[in-house]
Design an enzyme around this catalytic site. Structure first.
Site, PDB file in Angstrom:
ATOM      1  N   CYS A   2       0.916  -1.363   0.154  1.00 15.43           N
ATOM      2  CA  CYS A   2      -0.081   0.073   0.066  1.00 15.43           C
ATOM      3  C   CYS A   2       0.924   1.488   0.046  1.00 15.43           C
ATOM      4  O   CYS A   2       1.951   1.157   0.449  1.00 15.43           O
ATOM      5  CB  CYS A   2      -0.718   0.113   1.192  1.00 15.43           C
ATOM      6  SG  CYS A   2      -1.900  -1.455   1.459  1.00 15.43           S
ATOM      7  N   ARG A  27       4.998  -0.002  -6.221  1.00 13.53           N
ATOM      8  CA  ARG A  27       4.945  -0.736  -4.869  1.00 13.53           C
ATOM      9  C   ARG A  27       3.847  -2.156  -5.193  1.00 13.53           C
ATOM     10  O   ARG A  27       4.020  -2.781  -4.306  1.00 13.53           O
ATOM     11  CB  ARG A  27       4.422  -0.008  -3.516  1.00 13.53           C
ATOM     12  CG  ARG A  27       5.468   1.192  -3.389  1.00 13.53           C
ATOM     13  CD  ARG A  27       4.710   2.376  -2.391  1.00 13.53           C
ATOM     14  NE  ARG A  27       4.560   1.930  -1.038  1.00 13.53           N
ATOM     15  CZ  ARG A  27       5.126   2.009   0.136  1.00 13.53           C
ATOM     16  NH1 ARG A  27       6.248   2.586  -0.259  1.00 13.53           N
ATOM     17  NH2 ARG A  27       5.022   1.468   1.126  1.00 13.53           N
ATOM     18  N   TRP A  74      -3.090  -2.829  -1.469  1.00 11.26           N
ATOM     19  CA  TRP A  74      -2.836  -4.034  -1.645  1.00 11.26           C
ATOM     20  C   TRP A  74      -3.315  -4.911  -0.823  1.00 11.26           C
ATOM     21  O   TRP A  74      -2.888  -5.010   0.294  1.00 11.26           O
ATOM     22  CB  TRP A  74      -1.147  -4.101  -1.606  1.00 11.26           C
ATOM     23  CG  TRP A  74      -0.503  -5.351  -2.409  1.00 11.26           C
ATOM     24  CD1 TRP A  74      -0.318  -5.296  -3.812  1.00 11.26           C
ATOM     25  CD2 TRP A  74      -0.044  -6.508  -1.765  1.00 11.26           C
ATOM     26  NE1 TRP A  74       0.568  -6.445  -3.924  1.00 11.26           N
ATOM     27  CE2 TRP A  74       0.672  -7.210  -2.893  1.00 11.26           C
ATOM     28  CE3 TRP A  74       0.044  -7.035  -0.537  1.00 11.26           C
ATOM     29  CZ2 TRP A  74       1.050  -8.433  -2.408  1.00 11.26           C
ATOM     30  CZ3 TRP A  74       0.620  -8.318  -0.176  1.00 11.26           C
ATOM     31  CH2 TRP A  74       1.026  -8.896  -1.393  1.00 11.26           C
ATOM     32  N   ASN A 100      -1.645   2.652   6.217  1.00 13.35           N
ATOM     33  CA  ASN A 100      -0.631   1.232   5.531  1.00 13.35           C
ATOM     34  C   ASN A 100      -0.452   0.541   7.004  1.00 13.35           C
ATOM     35  O   ASN A 100      -0.144   1.098   7.800  1.00 13.35           O
ATOM     36  CB  ASN A 100       0.572   1.769   5.003  1.00 13.35           C
ATOM     37  CG  ASN A 100       0.415   2.352   3.704  1.00 13.35           C
ATOM     38  OD1 ASN A 100      -0.683   2.365   3.115  1.00 13.35           O
ATOM     39  ND2 ASN A 100       1.398   2.569   3.178  1.00 13.35           N
ATOM     40  N   GLY A 101      -0.401  -0.980   6.854  1.00 12.34           N
ATOM     41  CA  GLY A 101      -0.144  -1.689   7.932  1.00 12.34           C
ATOM     42  C   GLY A 101      -1.142  -2.550   8.268  1.00 12.34           C
ATOM     43  O   GLY A 101      -2.035  -2.796   7.456  1.00 12.34           O
ATOM     44  N   GLU A 481      19.949 -16.281  -8.311  1.00 13.29           N
ATOM     45  CA  GLU A 481      19.279 -15.019  -8.706  1.00 13.29           C
ATOM     46  C   GLU A 481      18.802 -15.186  -9.853  1.00 13.29           C
ATOM     47  O   GLU A 481      17.729 -14.369 -10.250  1.00 13.29           O
ATOM     48  CB  GLU A 481      20.515 -13.711  -8.418  1.00 13.29           C
ATOM     49  CG  GLU A 481      20.032 -12.472  -9.202  1.00 13.29           C
ATOM     50  CD  GLU A 481      18.624 -11.963  -8.276  1.00 13.29           C
ATOM     51  OE1 GLU A 481      18.226 -12.387  -7.480  1.00 13.29           O
ATOM     52  OE2 GLU A 481      18.203 -10.850  -8.847  1.00 13.29           O
ATOM     53  N   LYS A 485      14.845 -14.341 -10.732  1.00  8.79           N
ATOM     54  CA  LYS A 485      14.544 -13.089 -11.854  1.00  8.79           C
ATOM     55  C   LYS A 485      13.499 -13.840 -12.839  1.00  8.79           C
ATOM     56  O   LYS A 485      12.424 -13.409 -13.036  1.00  8.79           O
ATOM     57  CB  LYS A 485      15.678 -12.798 -12.653  1.00  8.79           C
ATOM     58  CG  LYS A 485      16.633 -11.704 -11.888  1.00  8.79           C
ATOM     59  CD  LYS A 485      15.987 -10.374 -11.798  1.00  8.79           C
ATOM     60  CE  LYS A 485      15.099 -10.242 -10.361  1.00  8.79           C
ATOM     61  NZ  LYS A 485      15.840 -10.083  -9.375  1.00  8.79           N
ATOM     62  N   GLU A 488       9.863 -14.702 -11.101  1.00 13.77           N
ATOM     63  CA  GLU A 488       9.143 -13.724 -10.617  1.00 13.77           C
ATOM     64  C   GLU A 488       8.582 -12.773 -11.793  1.00 13.77           C
ATOM     65  O   GLU A 488       7.315 -12.382 -11.559  1.00 13.77           O
ATOM     66  CB  GLU A 488       9.846 -12.858  -9.604  1.00 13.77           C
ATOM     67  CG  GLU A 488      11.203 -11.949 -10.022  1.00 13.77           C
ATOM     68  CD  GLU A 488      11.303 -11.012  -8.964  1.00 13.77           C
ATOM     69  OE1 GLU A 488      10.804 -10.925  -7.879  1.00 13.77           O
ATOM     70  OE2 GLU A 488      12.782 -10.852  -8.957  1.00 13.77           O
ATOM     71  N   HIS A 504      22.865 -35.859  -6.483  1.00 13.57           N
ATOM     72  CA  HIS A 504      22.065 -36.390  -5.353  1.00 13.57           C
ATOM     73  C   HIS A 504      20.405 -36.076  -5.214  1.00 13.57           C
ATOM     74  O   HIS A 504      20.039 -36.129  -4.388  1.00 13.57           O
ATOM     75  CB  HIS A 504      22.730 -35.509  -3.929  1.00 13.57           C
ATOM     76  CG  HIS A 504      24.100 -35.673  -3.794  1.00 13.57           C
ATOM     77  ND1 HIS A 504      24.712 -36.728  -3.483  1.00 13.57           N
ATOM     78  CD2 HIS A 504      25.297 -34.813  -4.137  1.00 13.57           C
ATOM     79  CE1 HIS A 504      26.009 -36.531  -3.417  1.00 13.57           C
ATOM     80  NE2 HIS A 504      26.167 -35.503  -3.938  1.00 13.57           N
ATOM     81  N   LYS A 603       6.783  -4.516  -4.328  1.00 10.25           N
ATOM     82  CA  LYS A 603       8.244  -3.926  -4.100  1.00 10.25           C
ATOM     83  C   LYS A 603       8.777  -3.892  -2.819  1.00 10.25           C
ATOM     84  O   LYS A 603       9.880  -4.389  -2.667  1.00 10.25           O
ATOM     85  CB  LYS A 603       8.222  -2.682  -4.866  1.00 10.25           C
ATOM     86  CG  LYS A 603       9.759  -2.085  -5.132  1.00 10.25           C
ATOM     87  CD  LYS A 603      10.736  -2.774  -5.860  1.00 10.25           C
ATOM     88  CE  LYS A 603      12.032  -2.410  -6.023  1.00 10.25           C
ATOM     89  NZ  LYS A 603      12.881  -3.249  -6.637  1.00 10.25           N
TER      90      LYS A 603
HETATM   91  O1  M6R Z   1      13.637  -4.275  -0.295  1.00  8.99           O
HETATM   92  P1  M6R Z   1      14.452  -5.657  -0.002  1.00  8.99           P
HETATM   93  O2  M6R Z   1      15.679  -5.663  -0.772  1.00  8.99           O
HETATM   94  O3  M6R Z   1      14.385  -5.741   1.571  1.00  8.99           O
HETATM   95  O4  M6R Z   1      13.535  -6.746  -0.580  1.00  8.99           O
HETATM   96  C1  M6R Z   1      13.971  -8.191  -0.494  1.00  8.99           C
HETATM   97  C2  M6R Z   1      12.952  -8.987  -1.246  1.00  8.99           C
HETATM   98  O5  M6R Z   1      11.823  -8.892  -1.259  1.00  8.99           O
HETATM   99  C3  M6R Z   1      13.248  -8.652  -2.934  1.00  8.99           C
HETATM  100  O6  M6R Z   1      14.626  -8.718  -3.261  1.00  8.99           O
HETATM  101  C4  M6R Z   1      12.425  -9.458  -4.046  1.00  8.99           C
HETATM  102  O7  M6R Z   1      13.059 -10.767  -3.780  1.00  8.99           O
HETATM  103  C5  M6R Z   1      12.696  -8.683  -5.262  1.00  8.99           C
HETATM  104  N1  M6R Z   1      11.416  -8.987  -5.992  1.00  8.99           N
HETATM  105  C6  M6R Z   1      13.602  -9.735  -6.137  1.00  8.99           C
HETATM  106  O8  M6R Z   1      13.678  -9.167  -7.359  1.00  8.99           O
END
Ligand code: M6R
Length: 608
Positions: A2, A27, A74, A100-101, A481, A485, A488, A504, A603
């Protein structure tokens, strides 16, 4: 997650609020709304879906006025409906609020408020509007203070009242809220990004603080001490242009392409070529204290945790310090063993990730030294750690982290070097590492030039439903990583494994339908990696190899090869991750995905 934006001043609030909402889109949200005070009445418009839809709905409505609040939601409590969208109001619309929260005791409060309060949404937030109304006795600030004393949970709120249409009251506990300081005008937001077009002068509320904002000024208070507190105005030196797409089709592509440049921002002034070392002043430890550190623990989530794994390799190799990486959501609920000689780094792009915040608090409680490696200036993690380093990646707005990952990695390498030089890394090695690091931006540029080739590859492989990423040593986190990517943003299933672990269990998955992306650049594990790739080839999987320029051995093993420049082993992740980012990006575009705002993700993850 949010987002909040608010305005108090002399200009028309609506365009400012709508622009602010657009800048909060990154966000992640599913509905939005706006409320503006006009001649003692507050007019509200809400909508499910994109800000464009909300903008359409505002046309022809009585939304003139120069004070207002707005929100992107959100969904957490209650589905994605217009009724659940913010702003929420109390009965008779006396109180209007965005939140928010999460209010943990909202059911309890609802029951206490009784039947005379009619609730029209399923949200926890609406309950707070009613609670404030029940405390209201002609003084909005007093009512908010009184109401919040009964609330359990987290909040960043902005509140308006029909009866006092010249002010906004904001308060914070666990969910950030920032005030933008203008000339006879003030802004409110859940993070600095939407404020950048208006001002760089900001006041960050801390937990347990409240502010009363009118066009005459801002008064800040401590909720606990019930008295005024003085807050410093901080200057955020982020460039507003960096929060725009600048001609790129997606923020993600723009952020990938910014990496050579922002990497220089991260390391500038933080290395010493003559001494072959780094100087990260924010560490706030004397050399003697640094020598006493006998353990390093990185706490982080998602991409930040993969960057931290590279930090682990660097700290162990250069500084000889036993290093662990803990996913924050695990660390916070274990009984982590740390003491005053343990240095804990909380690593986070947003600086607001709730699990990382909770984990750092736990580490502090247990007596560790806690520092931050953070991108967002003034964020909660940056404020709650006893020092650390901003990674200077600038605003990162695509959900998929790219440039922040690179900069986090670079900062961790510099920290490892700084510790290493106190513990036996030679001047020569230190100089060599810095020289190699300074060459990385140009080498990233050369990788970026291959984007079209990588796009062709993505096209060729976009029909597959699952991928496997393999790496060893420093390239294992790179594989993690790359896989992260891909899944996601393209929603393609993928796994990442240390290549030596295949036999294994994972070998059972190999088949013609399961392409493998193998990272085989020339480091100490290169030969071993090639043997692992042979095993994959024998099981008929298609193989894409990431190899160094001039490596002609790999061509016989691979169906496709991406060649990239060589660098020192510890620095390889800074280069090797880039083609994987580009590959994931093109896959997502080809599959028609919402690249910058992938489904079900936000985000800034400010809830558990
Ligand atoms: O803001 P942060 O770096 O703490 O966020 C951590 C993860 O939520 C963030 O890296 C997430 O995995 C991303 N979507 C990766 O692309």
């Amino acid at each position: 997650m949010c987002g909040i934006i608010g305005y108090v001043g002399k200009k028309e609030a609506l365009p400012i609020l709508l622009q602010g909402l657009r800048r909060l889109e990154y966000r992640g949200y599913d509905s939005a709304g706006v409320a503006i005070a006009n001649k003692g009445k507050i007019c509200r418009v809400k909508s499910v879906g994109r800000i464009d839809k909300l903008t359409e709905k505002t046309k022809g409505k009585n939304l003139a006025g120069s004070l207002g609040i707005a929100h992107t939601r959100w969904a957490t409590h209650g589905g994605v409906t217009e009724a659940n969208a913010h702003p929420h109001t109390s009965c008779g619309d006396k109180i209007t609020l965005v939140h928010n929260g999460i209010i943990e005791n909202y059911q309890e409060i609802k029951e206490k408020l009784g039947a005379k309060h009619k609730f029209v949404s399923d949200t926890d937030s609406e309950v707070v509007a009613h609670l404030i109304e029940s405390c209201y006795d002609g003084d909005l600030r007093a009512a908010v203070e009184k109401a919040l004393a009964d609330v359990r949970g987290t909040y960043g709120i902005a509140v308006m009242s029909n009866d006092e249409p010249d002010k906004i009251i904001i308060a914070r506990l666990g969910s950030p809220i920032v005030i933008g300081m203008g000339q006879d005008e003030y802004f409110v937001a859940s993070d600095p990004t939407p404020l950048l077009p208006h001002t760089k002068e900001m006041v960050f509320l801390d937990d347990g603080e409240l502010a009363e904002i009118t066009d005459k000024g801002v008064k800040t208070y401590s909720l606990e001490k019930q008295k005024a507190v003085k807050k410093e105005v901080e200057t955020i030196d982020w460039d507003e242009a960096k929060a725009q797409k600048q001609g790129h089709p997606h923020f993600m592509l723009k952020e990938i392409s910014e990496q050579p440049h922002v990497l220089q921002d991260a390391i500038r002034g933080r290395y010493d070529v003559e001494e072959g070392t780094a100087h990260l002043g924010g560490l706030n430890l004397t050399e003697e204290q640094m020598r006493k550190v006998n353990r390093v623990v990185f706490i982080a989530c998602g991409t930040a945790s993969y960057a931290a794994m590279i930090g682990k390799y660097a700290f162990e190799r250069l500084a000889g310090i036993s290093t662990e990486v803990d996913v924050s959501s695990e660390f916070r609920y274990r009984d982590p063993v740390v003491d005053k000689n343990t240095l804990v780094f909380a690593v986070s792009q947003s600086g607001e990730t709730l699990d990382t915040l909770a984990a750092l608090r736990e580490a502090k409680r247990r007596g560790a030294q806690v520092r931050g490696i953070v991108n967002s200036i003034g964020s909660t993690i940056a404020r709650e750690t006893d020092g650390g380093t901003y990674i200077h990646a600038g605003p990162e707005l695509a959900v998929a982290s790219t440039k922040a990952y690179t900069n986090m990695t670079a900062i961790m390498l510099l920290y490892a070097l700084q510790f290493g030089r106190l513990r036996g890394v030679s001047l020569g090695t230190g100089k060599k590492l810095i020289k190699a690091l300074l060459e990385i931006p140009a080498k990233i540029e050369s990788v970026l030039e291959q984007s079209d080739e990588i796009k062709k590859l993505a096209k060729k492989y976009s029909k597959y439903e699952a991928f496997l990423y393999l790496g060893r040593g420093v390239n294992f986190p790179v594989a993690l990583e790359g896989s992260h990517k891909l899944k996601e943003i393209s929603y393609i299933h993928s796994e990442a494994y240390p290549a030596g672990e295949m036999k294994h269990g994972v070998n059972a998955l190999l088949s013609e339908d399961f392409p493998v992306f193998a990272i085989a650049t020339k480091n100490q594990l290169y030969e071993k990696m090639l043997s692992n790739i042979e095993e994959v080839k024998a099981r008929k999987s298609k193989i894409i190899i990431l190899a160094n320029e001039g490596d002609d051995k790999v061509a016989n093993l691979a169906n496709d090869v991406i060649y990239i420049p060589e660098t020192m082993e510890l620095l390889e992740p800074l280069l090797n991750t880039i083609p994987l980012q580009i590959f994931a990006y093109h896959m997502a575009v080809l599959l028609g995905r919402d690249v910058d705002r992938p489904r079900n993700l936000a985000k800034s993850v400010t809830v558990e």
